[in-house]
Design a protein around this motif. Structure first.
Motif, PDB file in Angstrom:
ATOM      1  N   LYS A   1     -29.101  -3.515  75.513  1.00  0.00           N
ATOM      2  CA  LYS A   1     -30.356  -3.237  74.712  1.00  0.00           C
ATOM      3  C   LYS A   1     -29.847  -3.573  73.376  1.00  0.00           C
ATOM      4  N   ASP A   2     -28.639  -3.484  73.116  1.00  0.00           N
ATOM      5  CA  ASP A   2     -28.107  -3.697  71.530  1.00  0.00           C
ATOM      6  C   ASP A   2     -26.806  -4.423  71.372  1.00  0.00           C
ATOM      7  N   VAL A   3     -26.664  -4.675  69.951  1.00  0.00           N
ATOM      8  CA  VAL A   3     -25.440  -5.366  69.926  1.00  0.00           C
ATOM      9  C   VAL A   3     -24.474  -4.529  69.357  1.00  0.00           C
ATOM     10  N   TYR A   4     -23.106  -4.665  69.943  1.00  0.00           N
ATOM     11  CA  TYR A   4     -22.180  -3.620  69.507  1.00  0.00           C
ATOM     12  C   TYR A   4     -21.941  -3.248  68.326  1.00  0.00           C
ATOM     13  N   GLU A   5     -21.725  -1.995  67.782  1.00  0.00           N
ATOM     14  CA  GLU A   5     -21.845  -1.590  66.380  1.00  0.00           C
ATOM     15  C   GLU A   5     -23.142  -2.152  65.714  1.00  0.00           C
ATOM     16  N   ARG A   6     -24.119  -2.649  66.209  1.00  0.00           N
ATOM     17  CA  ARG A   6     -25.210  -3.163  65.438  1.00  0.00           C
ATOM     18  C   ARG A   6     -24.658  -4.212  64.516  1.00  0.00           C
ATOM     19  N   THR A   7     -23.725  -4.848  64.583  1.00  0.00           N
ATOM     20  CA  THR A   7     -23.157  -5.694  63.808  1.00  0.00           C
ATOM     21  C   THR A   7     -23.150  -7.262  64.191  1.00  0.00           C
ATOM     22  N   TYR A   8     -23.323  -8.235  63.454  1.00  0.00           N
ATOM     23  CA  TYR A   8     -23.167  -9.602  63.694  1.00  0.00           C
ATOM     24  C   TYR A   8     -22.243 -10.105  62.833  1.00  0.00           C
ATOM     25  N   HIS A   9     -21.666 -11.136  63.287  1.00  0.00           N
ATOM     26  CA  HIS A   9     -20.472 -11.542  62.535  1.00  0.00           C
ATOM     27  C   HIS A   9     -20.525 -13.192  62.504  1.00  0.00           C
TER      28      HIS A   9
ATOM     29  N   THR B   1     -18.254 -15.631  63.133  1.00  0.00           N
ATOM     30  CA  THR B   1     -17.595 -16.577  64.343  1.00  0.00           C
ATOM     31  C   THR B   1     -17.741 -15.611  65.623  1.00  0.00           C
ATOM     32  N   ILE B   2     -17.579 -16.264  66.690  1.00  0.00           N
ATOM     33  CA  ILE B   2     -17.554 -15.791  67.797  1.00  0.00           C
ATOM     34  C   ILE B   2     -16.152 -15.015  67.957  1.00  0.00           C
ATOM     35  N   ALA B   3     -15.102 -15.445  67.396  1.00  0.00           N
ATOM     36  CA  ALA B   3     -13.819 -14.534  67.388  1.00  0.00           C
ATOM     37  C   ALA B   3     -14.076 -13.293  66.699  1.00  0.00           C
ATOM     38  N   ASP B   4     -14.588 -13.062  65.531  1.00  0.00           N
ATOM     39  CA  ASP B   4     -14.863 -11.807  64.551  1.00  0.00           C
ATOM     40  C   ASP B   4     -15.724 -10.980  65.584  1.00  0.00           C
ATOM     41  N   ALA B   5     -16.653 -11.390  66.355  1.00  0.00           N
ATOM     42  CA  ALA B   5     -17.508 -10.556  67.016  1.00  0.00           C
ATOM     43  C   ALA B   5     -16.867 -10.099  68.364  1.00  0.00           C
ATOM     44  N   LEU B   6     -15.860 -11.052  68.799  1.00  0.00           N
ATOM     45  CA  LEU B   6     -15.201 -10.215  69.972  1.00  0.00           C
ATOM     46  C   LEU B   6     -14.138  -9.536  69.620  1.00  0.00           C
ATOM     47  N   SER B   7     -13.509  -9.584  68.432  1.00  0.00           N
ATOM     48  CA  SER B   7     -12.377  -8.775  67.799  1.00  0.00           C
ATOM     49  C   SER B   7     -12.692  -7.360  67.734  1.00  0.00           C
ATOM     50  N   VAL B   8     -13.900  -6.813  67.593  1.00  0.00           N
ATOM     51  CA  VAL B   8     -14.527  -5.535  67.471  1.00  0.00           C
ATOM     52  C   VAL B   8     -14.783  -4.874  68.597  1.00  0.00           C
ATOM     53  N   MET B   9     -14.392  -5.252  69.934  1.00  0.00           N
ATOM     54  CA  MET B   9     -14.709  -4.910  71.344  1.00  0.00           C
ATOM     55  C   MET B   9     -13.341  -4.619  71.832  1.00  0.00           C
ATOM     56  N   PRO B  10     -13.163  -3.180  71.758  1.00  0.00           N
ATOM     57  CA  PRO B  10     -11.959  -2.554  72.255  1.00  0.00           C
ATOM     58  C   PRO B  10     -11.434  -2.628  73.609  1.00  0.00           C
TER      59      PRO B  10
ATOM     60  N   THR C   1     -23.876 -16.378  77.614  1.00  0.00           N
ATOM     61  CA  THR C   1     -22.791 -15.693  78.673  1.00  0.00           C
ATOM     62  C   THR C   1     -21.568 -16.557  78.537  1.00  0.00           C
ATOM     63  N   LEU C   2     -20.607 -16.074  77.907  1.00  0.00           N
ATOM     64  CA  LEU C   2     -19.163 -16.704  78.005  1.00  0.00           C
ATOM     65  C   LEU C   2     -18.411 -16.236  79.069  1.00  0.00           C
ATOM     66  N   THR C   3     -17.809 -16.993  80.152  1.00  0.00           N
ATOM     67  CA  THR C   3     -16.898 -16.460  81.004  1.00  0.00           C
ATOM     68  C   THR C   3     -15.644 -16.081  80.480  1.00  0.00           C
ATOM     69  N   ARG C   4     -14.793 -15.409  81.208  1.00  0.00           N
ATOM     70  CA  ARG C   4     -13.617 -14.754  80.830  1.00  0.00           C
ATOM     71  C   ARG C   4     -12.599 -16.251  80.292  1.00  0.00           C
ATOM     72  N   GLU C   5     -12.672 -17.133  80.800  1.00  0.00           N
ATOM     73  CA  GLU C   5     -12.003 -18.458  80.626  1.00  0.00           C
ATOM     74  C   GLU C   5     -12.568 -18.831  79.024  1.00  0.00           C
ATOM     75  N   GLN C   6     -13.751 -18.735  78.715  1.00  0.00           N
ATOM     76  CA  GLN C   6     -14.292 -19.408  77.652  1.00  0.00           C
ATOM     77  C   GLN C   6     -14.135 -18.233  76.620  1.00  0.00           C
ATOM     78  N   TYR C   7     -14.327 -16.839  76.669  1.00  0.00           N
ATOM     79  CA  TYR C   7     -14.300 -16.152  75.446  1.00  0.00           C
ATOM     80  C   TYR C   7     -12.662 -15.726  75.132  1.00  0.00           C
ATOM     81  N   THR C   8     -11.631 -15.857  76.203  1.00  0.00           N
ATOM     82  CA  THR C   8     -10.393 -15.422  75.850  1.00  0.00           C
ATOM     83  C   THR C   8      -9.698 -16.429  75.146  1.00  0.00           C
ATOM     84  N   LYS C   9     -10.324 -17.781  74.787  1.00  0.00           N
ATOM     85  CA  LYS C   9      -9.931 -18.477  73.835  1.00  0.00           C
ATOM     86  C   LYS C   9     -10.102 -18.151  72.408  1.00  0.00           C
ATOM     87  N   TYR C  10     -10.919 -17.080  72.328  1.00  0.00           N
ATOM     88  CA  TYR C  10     -11.329 -16.654  70.922  1.00  0.00           C
ATOM     89  C   TYR C  10     -10.642 -15.348  70.412  1.00  0.00           C
ATOM     90  N   LEU C  11      -9.743 -14.733  71.364  1.00  0.00           N
ATOM     91  CA  LEU C  11      -8.951 -13.519  71.526  1.00  0.00           C
ATOM     92  C   LEU C  11      -7.635 -13.679  70.644  1.00  0.00           C
TER      93      LEU C  11
END
Length: 145
Positions: A22-30, A32-41, A135-145
Motif C-alpha cells: 500500500k505504500d513505499v518503505y519509509e515513504r521515501t523515493y530514491h 537509484t534502485i541501489a539506494d532504494a534497496l539499501s534502506v530495506m533491512p 517486480t525484480l527477482t532475487r537475481e535482479q535485485y541482488t545486483k544492486y545490493l
C-alpha cells in the motif's frame, strides 16, 4: 517490464514497496534502485524471491524556498520576537520592527532567493508522476545490493 527503468536510472525515482503493497518503505523515493534497496533491512537476511519497486518520474531539483518555512507568518513572528526583545532590553516604546505587508513580502522573497542560491540541493529531486510498480527477482535485485 520496461528496461529503461533499469538502464536509465537518472530519469526516475524508486521506492521499495512495503509488504502490504500500500505504500513505499519509509515513504521515501530514491534516485537509484541501489539506494532504494539499501534502506530495506530485511533484504539481506530474508532474501525474498521478488521485490516490488514503485517507479516515478524524476522531477526538478528541490528548492529550499518550496518548503515555505519563511512565509509571511513566520517572518511576522520573528519580527514580533525581535520587537519584544528590543522593547524589553532597550526601548520600551520601540517601533523598530514594524513593516508593511509589502515590505514583509519583499523580505520573504529576499530570504527565499538567498536560500535557493546558497543551499546546494544537488541530488534532492522532487518525485514526479507515478509510472508503475516493477517486480525484480532475487537475481535482479541482488545486483544492486
Amino acid at each position: 517490464m520496461n528496461n529503461d527503468y533499469l538502464d536509465n536510472q537518472d530519469k526516475y525515482m524508486y521506492g521499495v514497496c512495503c509488504r502490504d503493497k500500500k505504500d513505499v518503505y519509509e515513504r521515501t523515493y530514491h534516485t537509484t534502485i541501489a539506494d532504494a534497496l539499501s534502506v530495506m533491512p530485511f533484504l539481506e537476511e530474508d532474501s525474498p524471491a521478488e521485490v516490488e519497486i514503485a517507479v516515478c518520474e524524476r522531477g526538478d531539483l528541490f528548492k529550499p524556498s518550496e518548503c515555505n518555512a519563511f512565509d509571511e507568518d513566520a517572518i511576522t513572528g520573528l519580527l514580533a520576537k525581535s520587537k519584544e526583545k528590543v522593547q524589553f532590553d532597550y526601548f520600551s516604546e520601540a517601533e523598530l520592527f514594524d513593516l508593511t505587508d509589502e515590505e514583509i513580502q519583499e523580505l520573504r522573497k529576499l530570504i527565499n532567493d538567498f536560500l535557493d542560491q546558497k543551499i546546494d540541493t544537488t541530488g534532492y529531486y522532487k518525485v514526479g508522476k507515478f509510472i508503475e510498480v516493477i517486480t525484480l527477482t532475487r537475481e535482479q535485485y541482488t545486483k544492486y545490493l
